[in-house]
Design an enzyme around this catalytic site. Structure first.
Site, PDB file in Angstrom:
ATOM      1  N   ASN A 145     -12.448  18.064  -3.307  1.00  0.00           N
ATOM      2  CA  ASN A 145     -12.400  16.753  -3.821  1.00  0.00           C
ATOM      3  C   ASN A 145     -13.501  15.934  -3.184  1.00  0.00           C
ATOM      4  OD1 ASN A 145     -11.344  16.172  -1.551  1.00  0.00           O
ATOM      5  ND2 ASN A 145      -9.235  15.347  -2.418  1.00  0.00           N
ATOM      6  N   HIS A 191     -14.119  12.164   1.644  1.00  0.00           N
ATOM      7  CA  HIS A 191     -12.750  11.315   2.316  1.00  0.00           C
ATOM      8  C   HIS A 191     -13.042   9.761   2.332  1.00  0.00           C
ATOM      9  CE1 HIS A 191      -9.836  10.738   5.539  1.00  0.00           C
ATOM     10  NE2 HIS A 191     -10.768   9.955   6.145  1.00  0.00           N
ATOM     11  N   GLU A 217     -11.151   6.373  12.916  1.00  0.00           N
ATOM     12  CA  GLU A 217     -11.975   7.344  12.588  1.00  0.00           C
ATOM     13  C   GLU A 217     -13.620   7.120  12.671  1.00  0.00           C
ATOM     14  OE1 GLU A 217      -8.897   8.785   8.891  1.00  0.00           O
ATOM     15  OE2 GLU A 217     -10.770   7.790   8.292  1.00  0.00           O
TER      16      GLU A 217
HETATM   17  P1  DAT Z   1      -6.638  11.859   0.587  1.00  0.00           P
HETATM   18  O1  DAT Z   1      -8.111  12.644   0.806  1.00  0.00           O
HETATM   19  O2  DAT Z   1      -6.848  11.262  -0.904  1.00  0.00           O
HETATM   20  O3  DAT Z   1      -6.462  10.546   1.241  1.00  0.00           O
HETATM   21  P2  DAT Z   1      -4.454  13.068   1.607  1.00  0.00           P
HETATM   22  O4  DAT Z   1      -4.793  12.291   2.813  1.00  0.00           O
HETATM   23  O5  DAT Z   1      -3.045  13.137   1.354  1.00  0.00           O
HETATM   24  O6  DAT Z   1      -5.480  12.563   0.355  1.00  0.00           O
HETATM   25  O7  DAT Z   1      -4.875  14.457   2.057  1.00  0.00           O
HETATM   26  C1  DAT Z   1      -6.218  14.980   2.706  1.00  0.00           C
HETATM   27  C2  DAT Z   1      -6.877  16.044   1.975  1.00  0.00           C
HETATM   28  O8  DAT Z   1      -6.003  17.109   2.135  1.00  0.00           O
HETATM   29  C3  DAT Z   1      -7.001  15.883   0.640  1.00  0.00           C
HETATM   30  O9  DAT Z   1      -8.408  15.028   0.148  1.00  0.00           O
HETATM   31  C4  DAT Z   1      -7.274  17.186   0.071  1.00  0.00           C
HETATM   32  C5  DAT Z   1      -6.014  17.991   0.917  1.00  0.00           C
HETATM   33  N1  DAT Z   1      -4.883  18.123   0.060  1.00  0.00           N
HETATM   34  C6  DAT Z   1      -4.097  17.037   0.101  1.00  0.00           C
HETATM   35  N2  DAT Z   1      -2.684  17.371  -0.654  1.00  0.00           N
HETATM   36  C7  DAT Z   1      -3.243  18.624  -0.917  1.00  0.00           C
HETATM   37  C8  DAT Z   1      -2.514  19.644  -1.733  1.00  0.00           C
HETATM   38  N3  DAT Z   1      -1.150  19.367  -2.350  1.00  0.00           N
HETATM   39  N4  DAT Z   1      -3.044  20.739  -2.099  1.00  0.00           N
HETATM   40  C9  DAT Z   1      -4.106  21.117  -1.422  1.00  0.00           C
HETATM   41  N5  DAT Z   1      -4.800  20.191  -0.660  1.00  0.00           N
HETATM   42  C10 DAT Z   1      -4.429  18.924  -0.396  1.00  0.00           C
HETATM   43 MG    MG Z   2      -6.093  10.646   3.493  1.00  0.00          MG
END
Ligand code: DAT
Ligand code: MG
Length: 146
Positions: free
Chosen positions: A114, A117, A128
């Site tokens: 994606n 970050h 961070e």
């Molecule tokens: P964000 O990056 O939108 O803050 P997050 O902090 O919940 O999202 O998660 C960090 C990263 O971890 C995210 O960008 C991609 C990975 N990730 C999160 N949920 C996931 C899932 N269900 N399957 C695979 N990768 C995931």
């Molecule tokens: Mg996050």
């Protein structure tokens, strides 16, 4: 109160796909200030620390492999409300659910690729970034903030 900062990181897929300029442009055009930038190969232990809240999740090993698979671009962006606004510019975690017009909505298809970050709170933004920024004043500031 001090000005808010957020940590934005272009992930290895964003760097490999040549999206660095595109992603930086979106934050620049919005009117936030770039306070720090580096190209960085993230070591495994730092990646594990960065994502430590997710360490019990089944995708954690894949996430660490992905983030350490190539260089990332680390940035500090500053401005009023920058943390929440950057999250809006980035879009939902799953790019298929991210709105068109957002970075993930326009440029990505999978949660595991994606491209970017963004910190989820001002405290995490501070944590961070962890200091070591050059001190400078942008000439744009008086044209952006009255
Ligand atoms: P964000 O990056 O939108 O803050 P997050 O902090 O919940 O999202 O998660 C960090 C990263 O971890 C995210 O960008 C991609 C990975 N990730 C999160 N949920 C996931 C899932 N269900 N399957 C695979 N990768 C995931
Ligand atoms: Mg996050």
């Amino acid at each position: 109160s001090e000005v808010e900062q957020t940590y934005i990181m272009i992930k290895p897929d964003g760097v490999q796909r040549g999206l660095v300029g595109e992603i930086i442009s979106r934050f620049e055009k919005k009117g936030f200030l770039l306070k720090g930038l580096k190209l960085f190969q993230c070591p495994k232990d730092l990646a594990q620390e960065h994502y430590k809240d997710l360490k019990e999740r089944p995708f954690f090993p894949n996430l660490i492999d992905y983030i350490t698979s190539g260089p990332v671009v680390c940035m500090a962006w500053e401005g009023d409300g920058v943390v929440a606004s950057a999250r809006k510019l980035i879009g939902a975690t799953n790019p298929l659910q991210a709105e068109p017009g957002t970075i993930r909505g326009d440029l990505a298809v999978q949660t595991g690729r994606n491209v970017v970050h963004g910190s989820d709170s001002p405290d995490n933004g501070k944590r961070e970034i962890e200091g070591e920024l050059a001190q400078w004043e942008s000439v744009q500031t008086p044209w952006l903030i009255e």
